[in-house]
Design a protein around this motif. Structure first.
Motif, short mmCIF file in Angstrom:
data_model
loop_
_atom_site.label_atom_id
_atom_site.label_comp_id
_atom_site.label_asym_id
_atom_site.label_seq_id
_atom_site.Cartn_x
_atom_site.Cartn_y
_atom_site.Cartn_z
N CYS A 31 0.82 -1.21 0.00
CA CYS A 31 0.00 0.00 0.00
C CYS A 31 0.85 1.26 0.00
O CYS A 31 2.06 1.22 0.27
CB CYS A 31 -0.92 0.01 1.22
SG CYS A 31 -2.09 -1.37 1.26
N VAL A 32 0.19 2.39 -0.28
CA VAL A 32 0.82 3.71 -0.27
C VAL A 32 0.01 4.61 0.64
O VAL A 32 -1.23 4.62 0.57
CB VAL A 32 0.89 4.31 -1.69
CG1 VAL A 32 1.54 5.68 -1.66
CG2 VAL A 32 1.65 3.38 -2.63
N ASP A 33 0.69 5.38 1.49
CA ASP A 33 0.01 6.25 2.44
C ASP A 33 0.50 7.69 2.30
O ASP A 33 1.67 7.93 1.98
CB ASP A 33 0.27 5.79 3.87
CG ASP A 33 -0.34 4.45 4.18
OD1 ASP A 33 -1.52 4.42 4.56
OD2 ASP A 33 0.36 3.43 4.05
N GLY A 45 6.04 5.54 -0.08
CA GLY A 45 5.87 4.63 -1.21
C GLY A 45 5.82 3.18 -0.78
O GLY A 45 6.02 2.85 0.40
N PRO A 46 5.56 2.29 -1.74
CA PRO A 46 5.48 0.86 -1.41
C PRO A 46 6.86 0.32 -1.04
O PRO A 46 7.87 0.75 -1.57
CB PRO A 46 4.99 0.24 -2.73
CG PRO A 46 5.43 1.20 -3.79
CD PRO A 46 5.36 2.56 -3.17
N ASP A 47 6.85 -0.61 -0.10
CA ASP A 47 8.10 -1.24 0.34
C ASP A 47 8.18 -2.68 -0.14
O ASP A 47 7.15 -3.37 -0.28
CB ASP A 47 8.20 -1.23 1.87
CG ASP A 47 8.47 0.16 2.43
OD1 ASP A 47 9.31 0.87 1.85
OD2 ASP A 47 7.81 0.54 3.42
N ILE A 48 9.40 -3.17 -0.33
CA ILE A 48 9.63 -4.59 -0.62
C ILE A 48 10.21 -5.27 0.62
O ILE A 48 9.99 -6.46 0.85
CB ILE A 48 10.57 -4.75 -1.83
CG1 ILE A 48 9.87 -4.23 -3.10
CG2 ILE A 48 10.97 -6.21 -2.03
CD1 ILE A 48 10.70 -4.33 -4.35
N SER A 80 6.60 2.58 -9.23
CA SER A 80 7.92 1.96 -9.30
C SER A 80 9.03 2.96 -9.01
O SER A 80 10.13 2.58 -8.60
CB SER A 80 8.14 1.32 -10.67
OG SER A 80 7.96 2.27 -11.70
N ALA A 81 8.74 4.26 -9.20
CA ALA A 81 9.73 5.31 -8.94
C ALA A 81 9.79 5.68 -7.46
O ALA A 81 10.65 6.47 -7.05
CB ALA A 81 9.42 6.55 -9.76
N MET A 82 8.90 5.09 -6.64
CA MET A 82 8.83 5.48 -5.23
C MET A 82 9.04 4.30 -4.29
O MET A 82 8.81 4.43 -3.08
CB MET A 82 7.48 6.14 -4.94
CG MET A 82 7.24 7.41 -5.74
SD MET A 82 5.73 8.26 -5.22
CE MET A 82 6.19 8.75 -3.57
N VAL A 83 9.44 3.16 -4.80
CA VAL A 83 9.62 1.98 -3.94
C VAL A 83 10.65 2.26 -2.86
O VAL A 83 11.76 2.73 -3.13
CB VAL A 83 10.04 0.76 -4.78
CG1 VAL A 83 10.41 -0.41 -3.88
CG2 VAL A 83 8.92 0.36 -5.73
N GLY A 84 10.27 1.99 -1.61
CA GLY A 84 11.19 2.14 -0.49
C GLY A 84 11.52 3.58 -0.14
O GLY A 84 12.47 3.82 0.59
N GLN A 85 10.72 4.53 -0.63
CA GLN A 85 11.03 5.94 -0.39
C GLN A 85 9.92 6.64 0.39
O GLN A 85 8.75 6.28 0.30
CB GLN A 85 11.23 6.67 -1.72
CG GLN A 85 12.40 6.17 -2.55
CD GLN A 85 12.62 7.03 -3.77
OE1 GLN A 85 12.78 8.24 -3.67
NE2 GLN A 85 12.61 6.41 -4.93
N GLY A 177 4.20 -0.50 -7.66
CA GLY A 177 5.64 -0.37 -7.48
C GLY A 177 6.42 -1.60 -7.89
O GLY A 177 7.64 -1.54 -8.06
N TYR A 178 5.73 -2.73 -8.02
CA TYR A 178 6.40 -3.98 -8.38
C TYR A 178 5.42 -4.89 -9.12
O TYR A 178 4.22 -4.61 -9.20
CB TYR A 178 6.97 -4.69 -7.15
CG TYR A 178 6.28 -4.36 -5.85
CD1 TYR A 178 4.95 -4.73 -5.61
CD2 TYR A 178 6.94 -3.66 -4.84
CE1 TYR A 178 4.32 -4.42 -4.42
CE2 TYR A 178 6.32 -3.36 -3.64
CZ TYR A 178 5.01 -3.74 -3.44
OH TYR A 178 4.39 -3.43 -2.26
N GLY A 179 5.95 -5.98 -9.65
CA GLY A 179 5.14 -6.88 -10.46
C GLY A 179 4.21 -7.77 -9.64
O GLY A 179 4.28 -7.81 -8.40
#
Length: 240
Positions: A31-33, A45-48, A80-85, A177-179
């Motif tokens: 999710c994104v908050d 952003g979304p986290d892995i 995908s440009a915001m993963v882990g950010q 953010g990911y597949g």
């Protein structure tokens, strides 16, 4: 607020204890908050893998969670440009507008009223936005169901949405953010987390099977990869 329901899942708050020191573990959830903390509005952003933000004791975080696919409309940025950010909203929207919104929220005396002010200001932007793309919800629901093997669910989505598997992967990266396969891993982990919270300390093998893992060893590898700790340590932390 009903008009925002198509775009946001929920509003939430988290009060950090006064005596807290150090980072807070936040596990990936697909999710994104949009968060209000330390006087600023941030997009998380979304986290892995698990994030470890530093939060001061006594901080109250206010968050509003986007529905699947909605963040792409509001942020005009592939996820995908915001993963882990964690990104200041002023870096995405007009800084003067964000500064004014932050000032309005800061001047509000309670977290409940701050949530109302935030939603009211988001409503002002609503007329210029499309609803989340329907296929975003379909992808998220299919990966969350865990009803069949991932390959079967992907094939079913490709047929139902009348798109290629390559297009499905591209849209999933844009929305989440990911597949699909990574989204499936994260949502299966969230299913396990819900079971632990509802059932408490049970046999790990049973929890692994119920959550959709091949076996207890599979569960252990996933917890280590996503959270950096053993399954036993993770369960003890969650159950307190």
């Amino acid at each position: 607020m009903p008009d925002l329901d198509a775009h946001f899942q929920c509003v939430w708050t988290n009060a950090i204890p006064d005596d807290h020191v150090g980072p807070v573990a936040v596990v990936p959830d697909g999710c994104v908050d949009l968060l209000w903390k330390d006087g600023r509005l941030m997009v998380v952003g979304p986290d892995i893998v698990a994030a470890s933000p530093e939060l001061h004791g006594g901080t109250t975080v206010l968050g509003i969670r986007f529905r699947p696919g909605a963040a792409l409309r509001w942020l005009r940025t592939p996820l995908s440009a915001m993963v882990g950010q964690s990104v200041d909203l002023a870096d995405i929207w007009d800084p003067a507008t964000v500064d004014e919104l932050c000032q309005r929220i800061a001047e509000t005396p309670s977290v409940e009223l701050r949530a109302t002010v935030l939603q009211q200001q988001l409503l002002r932007r609503l007329p210029a936005l499309e609803r989340p793309a329907p296929d975003a919800g379909a992808i998220f629901a299919a990966m969350a169901s865990g009803s069949d093997e991932i390959g079967s669910r992907v094939a079913s989505l490709v047929d139902r949405l009348e798109i290629s598997e390559r297009t499905l992967r591209r849209r999933s990266h844009d929305y989440f953010g990911y597949g699909p396969k990574t989204l499936d891993r994260i949502l299966r982990f969230q299913n396990f987390l819900s079971l632990v919270r509802s059932q408490g300390k049970q046999r790990m093998a049973g929890l692994a099977y119920e959550a959709g893992y091949a076996d207890q060893a599979h569960l252990g590898r996933e917890i280590q990869a996503l959270c950096g700790m053993t399954a036993g340590s993770f369960v003890r932390q969650i159950t307190g």
